[in-house]
Design an enzyme around this catalytic site. Sequence first.
Site, PDB file in Angstrom:
ATOM      1  N   ASP A  33       0.839  -1.150   0.052  1.00  0.00           N
ATOM      2  CA  ASP A  33      -0.120   0.036  -0.013  1.00  0.00           C
ATOM      3  C   ASP A  33       0.963   1.193  -0.020  1.00  0.00           C
ATOM      4  O   ASP A  33       2.061   1.077   0.060  1.00  0.00           O
ATOM      5  CB  ASP A  33      -0.931  -0.044   1.227  1.00  0.00           C
ATOM      6  CG  ASP A  33      -2.172   0.878   0.902  1.00  0.00           C
ATOM      7  OD1 ASP A  33      -2.146   2.002   0.752  1.00  0.00           O
ATOM      8  OD2 ASP A  33      -3.318   0.232   1.118  1.00  0.00           O
ATOM      9  N   SER A 116     -16.906  -2.702  -8.555  1.00  0.00           N
ATOM     10  CA  SER A 116     -17.964  -2.255  -7.662  1.00  0.00           C
ATOM     11  C   SER A 116     -19.371  -2.071  -8.088  1.00  0.00           C
ATOM     12  O   SER A 116     -19.551  -2.195  -9.334  1.00  0.00           O
ATOM     13  CB  SER A 116     -17.751  -0.785  -7.516  1.00  0.00           C
ATOM     14  OG  SER A 116     -18.405   0.028  -7.006  1.00  0.00           O
ATOM     15  N   CYS A 118     -20.847   0.230  -8.405  1.00  0.00           N
ATOM     16  CA  CYS A 118     -20.876   1.498  -9.082  1.00  0.00           C
ATOM     17  C   CYS A 118     -20.816   1.439 -10.839  1.00  0.00           C
ATOM     18  O   CYS A 118     -21.045   2.157 -11.286  1.00  0.00           O
ATOM     19  CB  CYS A 118     -19.818   2.392  -8.823  1.00  0.00           C
ATOM     20  SG  CYS A 118     -20.200   3.110  -6.952  1.00  0.00           S
ATOM     21  N   TYR A 147     -15.257   6.888 -11.249  1.00  0.00           N
ATOM     22  CA  TYR A 147     -14.828   5.821 -10.313  1.00  0.00           C
ATOM     23  C   TYR A 147     -15.485   4.639 -11.122  1.00  0.00           C
ATOM     24  O   TYR A 147     -14.973   3.540 -11.245  1.00  0.00           O
ATOM     25  CB  TYR A 147     -15.252   6.020  -8.973  1.00  0.00           C
ATOM     26  CG  TYR A 147     -15.286   4.837  -8.227  1.00  0.00           C
ATOM     27  CD1 TYR A 147     -13.889   4.585  -7.528  1.00  0.00           C
ATOM     28  CD2 TYR A 147     -16.289   4.155  -7.852  1.00  0.00           C
ATOM     29  CE1 TYR A 147     -13.895   3.534  -6.807  1.00  0.00           C
ATOM     30  CE2 TYR A 147     -16.279   3.101  -6.869  1.00  0.00           C
ATOM     31  CZ  TYR A 147     -14.980   2.771  -6.538  1.00  0.00           C
ATOM     32  OH  TYR A 147     -15.069   1.632  -5.611  1.00  0.00           O
ATOM     33  N   LYS A 151     -13.907   1.353 -13.088  1.00  0.00           N
ATOM     34  CA  LYS A 151     -14.045  -0.025 -12.815  1.00  0.00           C
ATOM     35  C   LYS A 151     -14.540  -0.941 -13.809  1.00  0.00           C
ATOM     36  O   LYS A 151     -14.267  -2.069 -14.069  1.00  0.00           O
ATOM     37  CB  LYS A 151     -14.855  -0.137 -11.702  1.00  0.00           C
ATOM     38  CG  LYS A 151     -14.491   0.446 -10.279  1.00  0.00           C
ATOM     39  CD  LYS A 151     -13.462  -0.289  -9.469  1.00  0.00           C
ATOM     40  CE  LYS A 151     -13.140   0.077  -8.093  1.00  0.00           C
ATOM     41  NZ  LYS A 151     -11.989  -0.660  -7.589  1.00  0.00           N
ATOM     42  N   GLU A 189     -15.527   8.680   4.221  1.00  0.00           N
ATOM     43  CA  GLU A 189     -16.364   7.524   4.834  1.00  0.00           C
ATOM     44  C   GLU A 189     -17.635   7.386   4.248  1.00  0.00           C
ATOM     45  O   GLU A 189     -18.205   8.198   3.475  1.00  0.00           O
ATOM     46  CB  GLU A 189     -16.637   8.218   6.084  1.00  0.00           C
ATOM     47  CG  GLU A 189     -17.526   9.327   6.381  1.00  0.00           C
ATOM     48  CD  GLU A 189     -16.454  10.669   6.239  1.00  0.00           C
ATOM     49  OE1 GLU A 189     -15.313  10.560   5.875  1.00  0.00           O
ATOM     50  OE2 GLU A 189     -17.024  11.638   6.639  1.00  0.00           O
ATOM     51  N   LYS A 190     -18.138   6.280   4.235  1.00  0.00           N
ATOM     52  CA  LYS A 190     -19.317   5.882   3.460  1.00  0.00           C
ATOM     53  C   LYS A 190     -20.592   5.927   4.607  1.00  0.00           C
ATOM     54  O   LYS A 190     -20.220   6.216   5.844  1.00  0.00           O
ATOM     55  CB  LYS A 190     -19.254   4.515   2.804  1.00  0.00           C
ATOM     56  CG  LYS A 190     -18.556   4.442   1.718  1.00  0.00           C
ATOM     57  CD  LYS A 190     -18.051   2.999   1.164  1.00  0.00           C
ATOM     58  CE  LYS A 190     -17.108   2.385   2.016  1.00  0.00           C
ATOM     59  NZ  LYS A 190     -17.172   1.531   3.004  1.00  0.00           N
ATOM     60  N   ARG A 218     -30.039   1.437   0.135  1.00  0.00           N
ATOM     61  CA  ARG A 218     -28.845   0.273  -0.173  1.00  0.00           C
ATOM     62  C   ARG A 218     -28.915  -0.752   0.525  1.00  0.00           C
ATOM     63  O   ARG A 218     -29.633  -0.924   1.433  1.00  0.00           O
ATOM     64  CB  ARG A 218     -27.694   1.373   0.431  1.00  0.00           C
ATOM     65  CG  ARG A 218     -27.456   2.916  -0.182  1.00  0.00           C
ATOM     66  CD  ARG A 218     -26.799   2.659  -1.524  1.00  0.00           C
ATOM     67  NE  ARG A 218     -26.351   3.596  -2.070  1.00  0.00           N
ATOM     68  CZ  ARG A 218     -27.055   4.698  -2.592  1.00  0.00           C
ATOM     69  NH1 ARG A 218     -28.518   4.684  -2.896  1.00  0.00           N
ATOM     70  NH2 ARG A 218     -26.443   5.947  -3.239  1.00  0.00           N
TER      71      ARG A 218
END
Length: 346
Positions: A33, A116, A118, A147, A151, A189-190, A218
């Site tokens: 990372d 994702s 998404c 994003y 993906k 943060e989500k 969701r």
Amino acid sequence: MSANVLVTGAGGFVGYHLVKYLVRSGYRVRAVDLHPPEYEESPAHEFEVLDLRQFEHCLIATRGIAEVYHLAADMGGIGYITAYHASITRNNALINLHMLEATRENGVRRFLFSSSACVYPQYLQKSADVTPLKEADAWPADPEEGYGLEKLFTEKACQYYREDFGLETRVVRFHNVYGPLGTYDGGKEKAPAAICRKVALAPDGGEIEVWGDGEQTRSFMYVDDCVEGIYRIMQSDSPEPLNLGTDELVTINQLVDTVAAIAGKRISLCHDLSQPQGVRGRNSDNTRLRRVLGWEPRTPLRQGLIPTYRWIEGELRKHGRIPMRAFASESIAVQQPVRTPAPGAV
Ligand code: NAD
Ligand code: GDD
């Protein structure tokens, strides 16, 4: 000890938990990372700080590796991914193409890509009462800008590397993941972590801000289910994209109610319609997942939110953001989700 495996993004939320799972399951794990995990030390056998946007760093990361769990990405909740389309697209495209190519050059056997929900078309997610999304729904494409589009592109790149170079690729479409040791502050943060933070900081009888009218929906997946699912999908023989999520659909207002009940607080809501909201509704159709794995994520939202809330509350207290007094949620019996050992791991 089992084969050498690489986890990229191991300083992040899912990566930290996945490394822990793989080490416990007997794998020798290299973790990579830009930085080590923020909240606890990584249990990886090696932790290398590398920038995977650079091809040379991807070659270093993948040397002598049999399987790559590729989680590194520039990502965050809806506030973050709608604010930085250009940098997210650039960073993730560089990371993903360089990782695929380095994986091929170093003769890695398997490559799992963390995609994702998404990627799914916005035209199918306009109603809170959304029809759960099947993998085939991703095309014709109209993904989340930046994003989500990147993906979807990398999903295709995985397919091309499999077809042209014989690299065994696995593609997993995560639906919103939550749990302890996830980002809860700072802009990335989500919703589950953000709501836990807001409730923890609010007094009993207080008010918190909720983005949108709160009727958007969701499904949320507990991180232990996520890492088990990732592992099972890596071991499967299915190269097609697979959803990894629950189909427990809730509104954001219901999410707040659940967190408030765990906290033991009466909370009122102030809805801010000017904040980012993303799609109106999103749910996971797990038909293909069940068929391929005979398994699906099963931690109920309330059960997973209990340790999540307690961890975030504890962090806020540790950093002096909540006054030192008895935890409001201390009296709640915490039922930890059961961890099943990795199937087939030694
Ligand atoms: P995270 O942000 O906590 O972890 C991602 C990690 O990638 C970070 O630690 C970051 O430092 C690292 N990274 C970013 N750029 C890098 C670079 N150039 N070189 C090396 N490392 C780099 O995110 P997460 O929640 O753990 O997500 C893991 C993966 O799952 C990501 O690919 C994400 O897009 C995907 N995903 C997550 C969710 C979710 O709800 N958490 C949902 C859908 C998809
Ligand atoms: N982040 C956040 N913070 N969201 C809030 C808040 C808050 O305080 N209050 C309400 N929400 C609402 C958002 O407006 C959105 O409608 C919903 O909660 C969910 O927001 P997020 O959890 O931030 O993101 P998402 O579900 O739209 O997308 C996320 O999940 C995808 C996978 O399912 C993102 O993390 C994506 O990056 C990820 O790929």
